[in-house]
Scaffold this motif. Sequence first.
Motif, PDB file in Angstrom:
ATOM      1  N   TRP A  36     -30.547  60.265 -62.443  1.00  0.00           N
ATOM      2  CA  TRP A  36     -31.140  61.603 -62.344  1.00  0.00           C
ATOM      3  C   TRP A  36     -30.814  62.442 -63.576  1.00  0.00           C
ATOM      4  CZ3 TRP A  36     -34.822  63.744 -59.648  1.00  0.00           C
ATOM      5  CH2 TRP A  36     -34.943  65.134 -59.599  1.00  0.00           C
ATOM      6  N   SER A  37     -29.579  62.316 -64.060  1.00  0.00           N
ATOM      7  CA  SER A  37     -29.196  63.086 -65.249  1.00  0.00           C
ATOM      8  C   SER A  37     -29.982  62.625 -66.468  1.00  0.00           C
ATOM      9  CB  SER A  37     -27.697  62.956 -65.515  1.00  0.00           C
ATOM     10  OG  SER A  37     -27.356  61.644 -65.928  1.00  0.00           O
ATOM     11  N   TYR A  59     -33.030  61.252 -66.344  1.00  0.00           N
ATOM     12  CA  TYR A  59     -34.437  61.603 -66.130  1.00  0.00           C
ATOM     13  C   TYR A  59     -34.687  63.092 -66.337  1.00  0.00           C
ATOM     14  CZ  TYR A  59     -38.822  62.378 -63.606  1.00  0.00           C
ATOM     15  OH  TYR A  59     -40.091  62.759 -63.249  1.00  0.00           O
ATOM     16  N   ARG A  60     -33.797  63.915 -65.788  1.00  0.00           N
ATOM     17  CA  ARG A  60     -33.983  65.359 -65.871  1.00  0.00           C
ATOM     18  C   ARG A  60     -33.119  66.022 -66.941  1.00  0.00           C
ATOM     19  NH1 ARG A  60     -36.809  67.664 -61.623  1.00  0.00           N
ATOM     20  NH2 ARG A  60     -36.734  69.448 -63.039  1.00  0.00           N
ATOM     21  N   ARG A  61     -32.346  65.217 -67.646  1.00  0.00           N
ATOM     22  CA  ARG A  61     -31.412  65.722 -68.647  1.00  0.00           C
ATOM     23  C   ARG A  61     -30.514  66.812 -68.041  1.00  0.00           C
ATOM     24  NH1 ARG A  61     -34.870  65.897 -74.349  1.00  0.00           N
ATOM     25  NH2 ARG A  61     -35.524  63.699 -74.276  1.00  0.00           N
ATOM     26  N   SER A  62     -29.990  66.458 -66.887  1.00  0.00           N
ATOM     27  CA  SER A  62     -29.187  67.403 -66.121  1.00  0.00           C
ATOM     28  C   SER A  62     -27.700  67.202 -66.418  1.00  0.00           C
ATOM     29  CB  SER A  62     -29.443  67.217 -64.618  1.00  0.00           C
ATOM     30  OG  SER A  62     -28.516  67.945 -63.853  1.00  0.00           O
ATOM     31  N   ARG A  63     -27.084  68.213 -66.995  1.00  0.00           N
ATOM     32  CA  ARG A  63     -25.647  68.144 -67.253  1.00  0.00           C
ATOM     33  C   ARG A  63     -24.851  68.192 -65.947  1.00  0.00           C
ATOM     34  NH1 ARG A  63     -24.597  72.061 -72.528  1.00  0.00           N
ATOM     35  NH2 ARG A  63     -25.905  70.877 -74.009  1.00  0.00           N
ATOM     36  N   ILE A  64     -25.400  68.887 -64.969  1.00  0.00           N
ATOM     37  CA  ILE A  64     -24.710  68.975 -63.680  1.00  0.00           C
ATOM     38  C   ILE A  64     -24.626  67.594 -63.027  1.00  0.00           C
ATOM     39  CG2 ILE A  64     -24.840  69.913 -61.340  1.00  0.00           C
ATOM     40  CD1 ILE A  64     -26.087  72.418 -62.499  1.00  0.00           C
ATOM     41  N   ALA A  65     -25.737  66.872 -63.015  1.00  0.00           N
ATOM     42  CA  ALA A  65     -25.740  65.532 -62.427  1.00  0.00           C
ATOM     43  C   ALA A  65     -24.809  64.586 -63.187  1.00  0.00           C
ATOM     44  CB  ALA A  65     -27.158  64.963 -62.401  1.00  0.00           C
TER      45      ALA A  65
END
Length: 249
Positions: free
Chosen positions: A24-25, A27-33
């Motif tokens: 998920w991180s 794919y969405r470039r999510s630092r939180i994930a």
Amino acid sequence: MIYLHRLLPLALSPIALIMLLMAWSAYRRSRIAASLAIALLYAASVPVLSDPLFRAVEQQQLRLMPEAVAPAQAVVVLSGMMLNISGQQTVVPEWGEAADRFFAALELYAAGKAPRLVFTGGLLPWQGDQEPEGQVLRRMALRFGVPGDAMVVSGPAQNTEQECAAVRRLLEPGVQRIVLVTSAFHMSRAKRLFEQAGFVVTPYPVDFRVEVRAITPMDYLPDARALWRTDLAVRELLGRGYYALKALF
């Protein structure tokens, strides 16, 4: 059905959750994930956290001595202690993590705690036409001097529930008092299933996975075996939850 039983816990295992967070991180470039994945990986792989979790799953049971066990009508040994590896000419069985189950059963028999040993015929679908584990264990017990007429092997079984049903079919209705031998982390679930089948169970937990020792700075560093223990603990808890829900419906 056994494939479903193996795949469903995997979806909720720490390893699967870490992989999902990483995917998920990415794919969405999510630092939180990504941060959650790192935090979960660390928490699941440090002994200072994984060891208490596993002790809790083992429910603080103690390793017993045969002399402390009351006599019963049979010693029932659950399978899951052998690995089948490639040999020079054929598949060769070798001891796995839970080999204590076999040797504990022999100790109980030698101490006169029951006149009969019951090995379960563990055999998974992907093992093909290999010999059921119970037959291998019976042959090994013969080499250790246990008389052949003192041992029986149940029919094939793919999980604990099937092992329980196979043992109930194998033993006469009058046989109720058993000593159940399995890994400490697995005992709670196995004992409940055998009691539901009408057995009076004396638990004999073995194969403890966390040694008694002082905490050191090394326990705060990631360790592959700690991650494995965390994953195993979560799977066992999910298994208990499954059978608890099944008993309600």
